[in-house]
Design a protein around this motif. Structure first.
Motif, PDB file in Angstrom:
ATOM      1  N   ALA A  92      68.208  -4.205  16.946  1.00 43.79           N
ATOM      2  CA  ALA A  92      67.174  -3.445  16.401  1.00 43.79           C
ATOM      3  C   ALA A  92      67.388  -2.959  15.143  1.00 43.79           C
ATOM      4  O   ALA A  92      66.613  -2.791  13.970  1.00 43.79           O
ATOM      5  CB  ALA A  92      67.190  -1.977  17.299  1.00 43.79           C
ATOM      6  N   SER A  93      68.782  -2.773  14.670  1.00 34.37           N
ATOM      7  CA  SER A  93      69.163  -2.349  13.281  1.00 34.37           C
ATOM      8  C   SER A  93      68.697  -3.498  12.143  1.00 34.37           C
ATOM      9  O   SER A  93      68.241  -3.483  11.101  1.00 34.37           O
ATOM     10  CB  SER A  93      70.567  -2.017  13.226  1.00 34.37           C
ATOM     11  OG  SER A  93      71.125  -1.875  11.871  1.00 34.37           O
ATOM     12  N   THR A  94      69.178  -4.696  12.737  1.00 33.57           N
ATOM     13  CA  THR A  94      68.907  -5.897  11.802  1.00 33.57           C
ATOM     14  C   THR A  94      67.283  -5.940  11.421  1.00 33.57           C
ATOM     15  O   THR A  94      66.795  -6.280  10.454  1.00 33.57           O
ATOM     16  CB  THR A  94      69.527  -7.079  12.349  1.00 33.57           C
ATOM     17  OG1 THR A  94      70.768  -7.074  12.622  1.00 33.57           O
ATOM     18  CG2 THR A  94      69.166  -8.347  11.485  1.00 33.57           C
ATOM     19  N   SER A  95      66.662  -5.814  12.577  1.00 30.84           N
ATOM     20  CA  SER A  95      65.115  -6.109  12.651  1.00 30.84           C
ATOM     21  C   SER A  95      64.470  -4.833  11.708  1.00 30.84           C
ATOM     22  O   SER A  95      63.721  -5.336  10.772  1.00 30.84           O
ATOM     23  CB  SER A  95      64.491  -5.909  13.969  1.00 30.84           C
ATOM     24  OG  SER A  95      65.117  -6.805  14.782  1.00 30.84           O
ATOM     25  N   ILE A  96      65.041  -3.493  11.741  1.00 36.62           N
ATOM     26  CA  ILE A  96      64.173  -2.701  11.010  1.00 36.62           C
ATOM     27  C   ILE A  96      64.691  -2.648   9.741  1.00 36.62           C
ATOM     28  O   ILE A  96      63.850  -2.423   8.705  1.00 36.62           O
ATOM     29  CB  ILE A  96      64.644  -1.359  11.721  1.00 36.62           C
ATOM     30  CG1 ILE A  96      63.433  -0.393  11.307  1.00 36.62           C
ATOM     31  CG2 ILE A  96      66.236  -0.635  11.018  1.00 36.62           C
ATOM     32  CD1 ILE A  96      62.115  -0.346  12.092  1.00 36.62           C
ATOM     33  N   ILE A  97      65.701  -3.189   9.301  1.00 41.34           N
ATOM     34  CA  ILE A  97      66.353  -3.231   7.852  1.00 41.34           C
ATOM     35  C   ILE A  97      65.532  -4.338   7.135  1.00 41.34           C
ATOM     36  O   ILE A  97      64.868  -4.253   6.037  1.00 41.34           O
ATOM     37  CB  ILE A  97      67.950  -3.389   7.888  1.00 41.34           C
ATOM     38  CG1 ILE A  97      68.783  -2.341   8.089  1.00 41.34           C
ATOM     39  CG2 ILE A  97      68.292  -4.243   6.527  1.00 41.34           C
ATOM     40  CD1 ILE A  97      70.031  -2.821   8.479  1.00 41.34           C
ATOM     41  N   LYS A  98      65.338  -5.350   8.035  1.00 43.83           N
ATOM     42  CA  LYS A  98      64.649  -6.644   7.256  1.00 43.83           C
ATOM     43  C   LYS A  98      63.018  -6.083   7.134  1.00 43.83           C
ATOM     44  O   LYS A  98      62.365  -6.230   6.241  1.00 43.83           O
ATOM     45  CB  LYS A  98      64.571  -7.841   8.130  1.00 43.83           C
ATOM     46  CG  LYS A  98      63.716  -9.287   7.665  1.00 43.83           C
ATOM     47  CD  LYS A  98      64.056 -10.111   8.348  1.00 43.83           C
ATOM     48  CE  LYS A  98      63.324 -11.519   7.645  1.00 43.83           C
ATOM     49  NZ  LYS A  98      61.743 -11.266   7.342  1.00 43.83           N
ATOM     50  N   LEU A  99      62.562  -5.328   8.064  1.00 42.90           N
ATOM     51  CA  LEU A  99      60.941  -4.971   7.969  1.00 42.90           C
ATOM     52  C   LEU A  99      61.073  -4.018   6.912  1.00 42.90           C
ATOM     53  O   LEU A  99      59.778  -4.046   6.132  1.00 42.90           O
ATOM     54  CB  LEU A  99      60.933  -4.179   9.403  1.00 42.90           C
ATOM     55  CG  LEU A  99      59.378  -3.878   9.747  1.00 42.90           C
ATOM     56  CD1 LEU A  99      59.222  -3.853  11.239  1.00 42.90           C
ATOM     57  CD2 LEU A  99      59.117  -2.508   9.116  1.00 42.90           C
ATOM     58  N   PHE A 100      61.656  -2.843   6.638  1.00 46.04           N
ATOM     59  CA  PHE A 100      61.610  -2.132   5.788  1.00 46.04           C
ATOM     60  C   PHE A 100      61.843  -2.855   4.394  1.00 46.04           C
ATOM     61  O   PHE A 100      61.083  -2.409   3.392  1.00 46.04           O
ATOM     62  CB  PHE A 100      62.570  -0.969   5.825  1.00 46.04           C
ATOM     63  CG  PHE A 100      62.349   0.027   6.744  1.00 46.04           C
ATOM     64  CD1 PHE A 100      61.170  -0.038   7.489  1.00 46.04           C
ATOM     65  CD2 PHE A 100      63.281   1.112   7.044  1.00 46.04           C
ATOM     66  CE1 PHE A 100      60.939   0.765   8.624  1.00 46.04           C
ATOM     67  CE2 PHE A 100      62.878   1.899   8.076  1.00 46.04           C
ATOM     68  CZ  PHE A 100      61.575   1.951   8.654  1.00 46.04           C
ATOM     69  N   GLY A 101      62.655  -3.826   4.242  1.00 46.97           N
ATOM     70  CA  GLY A 101      62.796  -4.435   3.050  1.00 46.97           C
ATOM     71  C   GLY A 101      61.642  -5.336   2.730  1.00 46.97           C
ATOM     72  O   GLY A 101      61.267  -5.384   1.586  1.00 46.97           O
ATOM     73  N   ASP A 102      61.030  -5.872   3.579  1.00 46.35           N
ATOM     74  CA  ASP A 102      59.857  -6.798   3.503  1.00 46.35           C
ATOM     75  C   ASP A 102      58.608  -6.057   3.236  1.00 46.35           C
ATOM     76  O   ASP A 102      57.741  -6.277   2.304  1.00 46.35           O
ATOM     77  CB  ASP A 102      59.617  -7.544   4.697  1.00 46.35           C
ATOM     78  CG  ASP A 102      60.765  -8.719   4.823  1.00 46.35           C
ATOM     79  OD1 ASP A 102      61.382  -8.911   3.887  1.00 46.35           O
ATOM     80  OD2 ASP A 102      60.644  -9.514   5.760  1.00 46.35           O
TER      81      ASP A 102
END
Length: 284
Positions: A176-186
């Motif tokens: 979940a943490s990895t997914s949200i960090i990538k999503l916010f970055g993108d």
């Protein structure tokens, strides 16, 4: 081209990007110049932000705008923020506040409380559910920013690790943490001014400092870590900082927490229109 010319060139190419994405809403504002809710001043500021995020590389920025518009059409973050009902379990791990520091502007702050999680699998076990809630919180914060000028269109994030442990990082929590960090970055470039990590345990602080050495200088300058949460007031002052973070005379978090009520907080006109249209279609 200088920066101003690059901005105007990007704006002139928006019709083709919108046509390709089949979507014209970005950060809550309409990009289609023929649309009823189009505001040229706001669009110019938004395009400046995007170009800044990608080093004023026109082609790179166009590629990212297209990806962002396609994602917003597919994911529908406006629905996640203003229509969908999220599980109450998320209330204790996230919050939104406005901080008045004596100046003319209010700073939007999102809060994340990782030490309040008793059962990580309960919170992160359904990753899609967590992501829709977290994007909804991000989108609410985004709609409180003001993009008609350059003074108040960035937010602050505070991550509180009080009570957290490395051993609470289950596989679902990491995913979940990895997914949200990538999503916010993108999909949310150039909206964050500072990110504060507070009450960080010693071992985590060691890993954090090691991590910082691998990120770009511009990103690194936005990150601040402290082992004691009461130190936060040394970096941010104002009415939106709770007493537990060193604000003498400050209120509790629950007292400053924003529960987003559309009758109290005015949404951008295009967002309000889209929300009403979605609600009408749901009823129909």
């Amino acid at each position: 081209m200088d920066q101003k010319e690059t901005i105007q060139k990007l704006i002139s190419e928006l019709p083709e990007i919108i046509k390709s994405a089949e979507y014209d809403e970005f950060y809550g504002y309409q990009l289609d110049s023929k649309g009823e809710f189009y505001d040229p001043n706001i669009v110019e500021h938004l395009m400046h932000k995007l170009l800044k995020a990608y080093g004023f590389d026109l082609e790179e920025t166009k590629k990212h705008i297209l990806a962002i518009l396609k994602w917003r059409k597919h994911f529908d973050p406006i629905s996640a923020a203003f229509i969908e009902k999220h599980d109450p379990k998320f209330k204790k791990i996230g919050a939104l506040s406005l901080n008045k520091d004596g100046g003319a502007c209010e700073k939007v702050i999102t809060w994340n409380f990782y030490g309040t999680i008793d059962d990580p699998n309960e919170v992160f076990g359904h990753v899609d559910e967590f992501i829709r809630w977290r994007v909804g919180l991000m989108e609410q914060a985004l709609q409180l920013l003001q993009f008609d000028d350059s003074t108040n269109n960035y937010m602050v994030q505070v991550h509180d690790y009080k009570g957290a442990s490395l051993f609470s990082m289950t596989s679902s929590a990491k995913k979940a943490s990895t997914s949200i960090i990538k999503l916010f970055g993108d999909y949310y470039p150039e909206v964050l001014s500072k990110k504060y990590f507070v009450n960080v345990p010693f071992l985590m602080s060691f890993l954090f400092n090691a991590f910082k050495s691998f990120v770009a200088v511009e990103t690194r300058n936005k990150l601040t870590m402290m082992t004691n949460g009461s130190q936060l007031v040394d970096y941010i002052q104002g009415s939106g900082i709770p007493a537990m973070y060193g604000n003498k005379g400050g209120k509790s978090l629950d007292d400053i927490r924003i529960v987003f009520d559309r009758s109290k907080y005015k949404l951008p006109d295009y967002v309000a229109y889209l929300v009403e249209e979605k609600l009408s279609n749901t009823v129909d």
